[in-house]
Design a protein around this motif. Structure first.
Motif, mmCIF file in Angstrom:
data_model
loop_
_atom_site.group_PDB
_atom_site.id
_atom_site.type_symbol
_atom_site.label_atom_id
_atom_site.label_comp_id
_atom_site.label_asym_id
_atom_site.label_seq_id
_atom_site.Cartn_x
_atom_site.Cartn_y
_atom_site.Cartn_z
ATOM 1 N N LEU A 112 0.829 -1.210 0.000
ATOM 2 C CA LEU A 112 0.000 0.000 0.000
ATOM 3 C C LEU A 112 0.862 1.258 0.000
ATOM 4 O O LEU A 112 0.600 2.207 -0.729
ATOM 5 C CB LEU A 112 -0.920 0.003 1.228
ATOM 6 C CG LEU A 112 -2.087 -0.980 1.213
ATOM 7 C CD1 LEU A 112 -2.754 -1.032 2.585
ATOM 8 C CD2 LEU A 112 -3.110 -0.601 0.156
ATOM 9 N N SER A 113 1.907 1.254 0.817
ATOM 10 C CA SER A 113 2.770 2.432 0.901
ATOM 11 C C SER A 113 3.472 2.658 -0.427
ATOM 12 O O SER A 113 3.600 3.790 -0.887
ATOM 13 C CB SER A 113 3.805 2.257 2.011
ATOM 14 O OG SER A 113 3.151 1.996 3.232
ATOM 15 N N SER A 146 2.446 1.919 -3.319
ATOM 16 C CA SER A 146 1.528 2.444 -4.330
ATOM 17 C C SER A 146 1.353 3.945 -4.141
ATOM 18 O O SER A 146 1.293 4.692 -5.101
ATOM 19 C CB SER A 146 0.194 1.713 -4.257
ATOM 20 O OG SER A 146 -0.816 2.533 -3.769
ATOM 21 N N SER A 147 1.321 4.409 -2.907
ATOM 22 C CA SER A 147 1.184 5.843 -2.689
ATOM 23 C C SER A 147 2.457 6.555 -3.100
ATOM 24 O O SER A 147 2.434 7.627 -3.675
ATOM 25 C CB SER A 147 0.881 6.137 -1.225
ATOM 26 O OG SER A 147 -0.418 5.701 -0.937
ATOM 27 N N ARG A 165 2.698 6.597 -6.839
ATOM 28 C CA ARG A 165 1.698 7.486 -7.391
ATOM 29 C C ARG A 165 2.086 8.947 -7.206
ATOM 30 O O ARG A 165 1.716 9.793 -7.989
ATOM 31 C CB ARG A 165 0.354 7.229 -6.731
ATOM 32 C CG ARG A 165 -0.255 5.928 -7.175
ATOM 33 C CD ARG A 165 -0.759 6.055 -8.594
ATOM 34 N NE ARG A 165 -0.999 4.732 -9.146
ATOM 35 C CZ ARG A 165 -1.895 4.493 -10.079
ATOM 36 N NH1 ARG A 165 -2.603 5.482 -10.589
ATOM 37 N NH2 ARG A 165 -2.063 3.294 -10.537
ATOM 38 N N ARG A 166 2.801 9.249 -6.138
ATOM 39 C CA ARG A 166 3.188 10.648 -5.923
ATOM 40 C C ARG A 166 4.065 11.117 -7.072
ATOM 41 O O ARG A 166 4.101 12.291 -7.405
ATOM 42 C CB ARG A 166 3.958 10.781 -4.609
ATOM 43 C CG ARG A 166 3.062 10.749 -3.397
ATOM 44 C CD ARG A 166 3.882 10.887 -2.145
ATOM 45 N NE ARG A 166 4.174 12.276 -1.871
ATOM 46 C CZ ARG A 166 3.466 13.013 -1.041
ATOM 47 N NH1 ARG A 166 2.427 12.506 -0.445
ATOM 48 N NH2 ARG A 166 3.776 14.258 -0.808
ATOM 49 N N GLN A 167 4.777 10.188 -7.641
ATOM 50 C CA GLN A 167 5.680 10.589 -8.717
ATOM 51 C C GLN A 167 5.046 10.369 -10.095
ATOM 52 O O GLN A 167 5.026 11.258 -10.920
ATOM 53 C CB GLN A 167 6.986 9.787 -8.619
ATOM 54 C CG GLN A 167 7.751 10.135 -7.357
ATOM 55 C CD GLN A 167 8.660 9.017 -6.911
ATOM 56 O OE1 GLN A 167 8.711 7.963 -7.524
ATOM 57 N NE2 GLN A 167 9.378 9.239 -5.836
ATOM 58 N N THR A 168 4.522 9.182 -10.290
ATOM 59 C CA THR A 168 4.013 8.886 -11.631
ATOM 60 C C THR A 168 2.649 8.206 -11.579
ATOM 61 O O THR A 168 2.569 6.995 -11.546
ATOM 62 C CB THR A 168 4.969 7.936 -12.381
ATOM 63 O OG1 THR A 168 5.074 6.752 -11.593
ATOM 64 C CG2 THR A 168 6.318 8.521 -12.614
ATOM 65 N N PRO A 169 1.611 8.976 -11.546
ATOM 66 C CA PRO A 169 0.297 8.341 -11.548
ATOM 67 C C PRO A 169 -0.009 7.712 -12.904
ATOM 68 O O PRO A 169 0.583 8.093 -13.888
ATOM 69 C CB PRO A 169 -0.658 9.474 -11.245
ATOM 70 C CG PRO A 169 0.049 10.701 -11.645
ATOM 71 C CD PRO A 169 1.518 10.439 -11.526
#
Lengths: 617, 331
Positions: free
Chosen positions: B320-321, B323-324, B327-331
């Motif tokens: 989970l971490s 993925s966050s 995502r902060r860098q490349t959604p």
């Protein structure tokens, strides 16, 4: 099993802005909207989004059928909906303008690519004259910019065909909008660098287009947006869609239960992304199988559950219809199973990309015989994570199939998201069968105090047994055609689901006082719009409260008493009153329905008007 | 082992066929071919020294699908036609199990034909035993997808107007990695096929011709005549009743005198010949082949789709971490 509030509760009203991007399917509107949303969250806003795209993969370019749109509301407070009307509409071509202008509020800002309004494109959209000429300034403030020409000029130095270069127009538009709302340039450029790392040309083209858009906005001084949105909510680390949150929730549930996750799915809009996400998690122990049809998909899921895994299948309305018989078998076998129904507009194929809540009845009762199944409904995109865990928890701990309802709007809409702490979520207890001491025979249908039978997984020595869809003798599980036994088993299956209600501390959520003039009732994805409308009404001093149903079955016993504390009860749902009828039948309250079948979620104003009308009646 | 008592004792000694029987009264009609099949199945389990807990029988609906109730292992009596799908999920979730699917001509080739086709082509490691009596028994005598054309039944009083499915042809074409045929009356061959099937890794399809004494008695009587059947043995000529099967100059199967240079030697790995053998039907004028028609080794489905070790709670937290963070860098 309390549901954590994903977002710190702050003032319910404040400054918020709605931006709507629209263009042809190939114009990159969804990407632009998603990216803008992401940076709004990173900047500290709360957001709610609503993507709208055609069911056709590639409708003819420039046609109204091929228009794709993305709407986002962002604010310095809790944002519950994507907003009724856009403050800013970005239209990439005439077809997008003609289909989306109605979404722009009077006096809003229209940003249009004037270069895309050529004669042919206008004709395709049904315009005889260019609507941008003599645009009524009272309707909206037109910001016309020839994105087409400026992008082609900015990208003149790249080795690109015209068609390729024009694909960067969405980044020009983003540059304009980023500047309007004071979003940082650096993070976007960094992201472009990573997202398009594989192609130097595309990366450089998008970077140039974005910078050109920003520079244009900066030099055109009329562009500053007059209502700055404070970046104060810190709503999340990123955004997440309902389907992704749901997939992660299923994985988290498997970890919490220490069981394998086996997913059987057949592709169907709008549930397919769940199959996509979970197919990508093989390295994390997920087994995802694309089955030959919906029936096989649930069969595989049920077989996996029989084999000791958490079996899951995800589908939409037409698939639910096909899964009905196997769901009935799961009720009879009393095995854990999670059936996800991402509802779309029906009946039949209906409108595959549009939202509806008309599968409540099939979820609750769409099986032959008396076949009770717990039903839980997610209320927001991020909540899909928690709802998936809740569904899997009840399925495993109570040895029952569970239907988890989402919808097309929740599936694709985004919401802020912070990494949940699994340590804060109770582990899922698995009711494993153990061989009785002293050589006594283990009975497949013996039950504990909560009427749950134990789970004897094939491979376990000494617990060999035979189960099936034929009626079983209470306790032993042997085939029985005895009428009195069948009555007892029917009653046991009903009570087994009913007792689940005793442990659910999140079956309902009440906002506001327990008595007053009007109780607004929602379930599933109507939560946000109804909460917003209730907040609005309370701001105006009305005695309105909000009751949200998380579990449609078992239904919380207190609903009737709560409802009787109000002069009027209004149940808002995207169907013809399916849950309304259940509430009336079960609690004998004179609830009324607020139905909408328009393939989209309720708007804030629609609900507000309904509340005012109900209060005045 | 934490399971003291009778079972422990039972698994430590050699089990006989009777040990695999259950307390349930067997409720097939007197004279039903299913009895012989069940007896050979019990015998096979004893012969291979099967551990009861490692075998699971999944069935659908129909007379044959009552089978799981009569074998003391794990059993799931499911719904009509869906046993292959249920068995697929079971096998991927629990790959150590030996999974049998018992089905009939109606269950497997009518309502469940699609699932059967896909399970066979995916090479799901399940052993499908299709009891073919060419009639619907449990619903009392309607024509089935394998009923002969012209057969008068309760639902075809003027004669069945449909051409029958050729089960072996279906299985070979679908991509089963083990295809065989047996008949209830030839218990020796049935036993051999069961034992071979038990150790095959991949999708097994065994058609077992089974007489229904109530609704279509004697439908297989012609096969009692040695001219009506050819017993296939790997590496041996396809001989029957002083004749031998061979390929004529047009490449089609034909019967020749024994020793003819066109005689075929049975090769269980030869898919083309298996297809021709499988296509022999009522109208071919050729003997029905029995035994193992085709067999190949290829990766089974559960090996291809297996996840790499499931996540525990800390592992999932990291997932989970990550993925966050990503995502902060490349959604």
């Amino acid at each position: 099993m309390a549901i954590a509030e994903e977002i710190p509760r702050r003032d319910e009203t404040g400054v918020s802005v709605v931006v709507r991007f629209c263009g042809d399917s190939g114009d990159g509107v969804q990407l632009a909207g998603n990216r803008f949303t992401f940076d709004a969250v990173r900047a500290g806003n709360d957001v709610a989004t609503f993507p709208e795209f055609p069911a056709e993969i590639r409708a003819p370019a420039g046609s109204t059928a091929g228009v794709s749109a993305f709407q986002v509301q962002f604010g310095d407070h809790r944002v519950y909906t994507h907003g009724d009307e856009a403050d800013v509409l970005v239209a990439m071509n005439p077809a997008a303008l003609t289909t989306n202008l109605a979404h722009l509020k009077a006096g809003g800002i229209l940003i249009a690519d004037t270069g895309a309004f050529g004669r042919k494109a206008l004709a395709q959209a049904g315009y005889r004259d260019n609507p941008l000429d003599d645009f009524d300034p009272h309707r909206a403030r037109l910001v016309g910019v020839d994105m087409t020409a400026m992008v082609l000029e900015a990208l003149g130095g790249f080795d690109m065909k015209r068609r390729e270069a024009l694909k960067s127009r969405n980044f020009f538009a983003l540059g304009v909008v980023y500047w309007m709302f004071g979003r940082g340039e650096d993070e976007m450029l960094q992201w472009i660098g990573k997202k398009f790392a594989r192609s130097d040309t595309v990366r450089q083209a998008n970077t140039a287009a974005f910078k050109t858009g920003m520079a244009w906005a900066e030099t055109t001084e009329l562009m500053a947006f007059e209502r700055p949105v404070a970046d104060t909510v810190a709503a999340g680390e990123r955004t997440i869609t309902g389907n992704e949150a749901l997939s992660l929730g299923l994985m988290a549930a498997a970890a919490l239960a220490d069981l394998e996750l086996v997913v059987g799915c057949y592709p169907i809009t709008p549930a397919s992304d769940i199959l996509h996400y979970l197919s990508n998690e093989r390295d994390n122990g997920v087994v995802a199988i694309q089955a030959e049809d919906e029936i096989a998909a649930i069969g595989m899921a049920l077989g996996a559950s029989y084999g000791g895994a958490i079996g899951v299948t995800a589908t939409s309305g037409p698939g639910m219809a096909l899964k009905s018989e196997t769901l009935g078998l799961a009720v009879s076998l009393e095995l854990p199973l999670v059936v996800v129904d991402v509802q779309r507009a029906g009946p039949s194929t209906g409108m595959p990309t549009r939202a509806e809540q008309a599968d409540a009845n099939i979820a609750l009762a769409g099986r032959s015989g008396e076949a009770p199944v717990p039903v839980v409904a997610a209320r927001s995109p991020a909540d899909c994570f928690h709802a998936a865990i809740a569904a899997a928890r009840i399925a495993v701990e109570h040895m029952t199939p569970v239907v988890l309802l989402s919808d097309a709007a929740l599936a694709n809409s985004a919401e802020p998201w912070s990494t949940p702490e699994l340590a804060d979520i109770a582990p899922i207890r698995v009711p494993r069968a153990r061989a009785p001491a002293g050589g006594a025979k283990w009975l497949p249908y013996a039950r504990d105090a909560r009427l749950v039978r134990s789970w004897a997984v094939p491979g376990t020595p000494g617990l060999q047994h035979r189960i099936g869809g034929l009626e079983k003798l209470d306790g032993t599980g042997e085939i029985s055609y005895d009428g009195a036994n069948h009555e007892r088993m029917t009653d046991l299956r009903e009570r087994k689901v009913a007792v689940i209600g005793e442990r659910l501390d999140d079956a309902i959520e009440v906002y506001g006082e327990l008595s007053g003039r009007l109780l607004m009732v929602s379930w599933g994805g109507t939560y946000g719009a109804v909460r917003q409308a209730v907040c609005d009404a309370r701001q105006l001093g009305h005695a309105v409260s909000h009751l949200h149903l998380r579990w449609l079955n078992p239904m919380d016993d207190s609903i009737g008493d709560i409802a009787r504390g109000f002069d009027r009860v209004l149940v808002a749902e995207l169907n013809r009153g399916q849950v309304l009828e259940r509430l009336r039948a079960r609690f004998l309250v004179d609830a009324r329905g607020l139905s909408m079948m328009a393939g989209r979620p309720f708007g804030r104003r629609e609900l507000h008007n309904a509340i005012v009308k109900a209060l005045n009646s | 082992m934490n399971n003291p008592g009778t079972e422990l004792a039972a698994t430590e000694r050699t089990l006989s066929r009777k040990d695999y029987q259950t307390d349930n009264d067997v409720r097939w009609c007197p004279g039903c071919g299913d009895y012989a099949i069940l007896a050979q199945f019990h015998k096979m389990l004893a012969a291979i020294g099967a551990r009861k807990e490692e075998h699971v029988i999944v069935s659908g609906i129909g007379c044959s699908s009552r089978f799981p109730y009569y074998v003391d292992c794990y059993g799931l009596h499911g719904i009509h036609g869906r046993a292959p799908a249920i068995a697929t999920g079971l096998k991927v979730a629990n790959p150590d199990l030996t999974v049998w699917v018992v089905t009939g001509d109606g269950d497997g080739l009518s309502i469940g034909a699609s699932h059967l086709l896909h399970a066979l082509r995916r090479n799901v490691d399940i052993k499908v035993l299709l009891f073919n009596n060419r009639i619907y028994g449990l619903t009392k005598g309607q024509f089935s997808p394998t009923s002969p054309r012209g057969l008068p039944t309760r639902s075809s009083p003027a004669g069945n107007t449909d051409d029958p499915v050729r089960p072996l042809d279906f299985a070979v074409t679908a991509g089963a990695s083990f295809v065989a045929r047996a008949i209830d009356t030839d218990t020796t061959r049935l036993q051999d096929i069961f034992i071979a099937a038990a150790s095959h890794r991949g999708s097994v399809f065994v058609e077992i011709l089974q007489n229904c004494p109530i609704f279509l008695d004697g439908v297989f009587d012609a096969l009692r005549d040695e001219r009506g059947r050819v017993d296939l043995v790997d590496g041996e000529p396809m001989e029957f009743a002083g004749k031998v099967l061979g390929r004529n100059e047009r490449g089609r199967l034909e019967s020749f005198d024994t020793g003819h240079h066109r005689a075929l030697i049975h090769d269980v790995t030869d898919r083309d010949t298996a297809r021709q053998l499988a296509a022999i039907d009522d109208s071919s004028g050729l003997p029905f082949p029995f035994g193992i028609l085709y067999r190949e080794e290829r990766a089974a489905q559960h090996e291809a789709v297996a996840g790499k070790g499931r996540l525990d709670i800390p592992g999932m937290q990291r997932r989970l971490s990550a993925s966050s963070r990503v995502r902060r860098q490349t959604p």
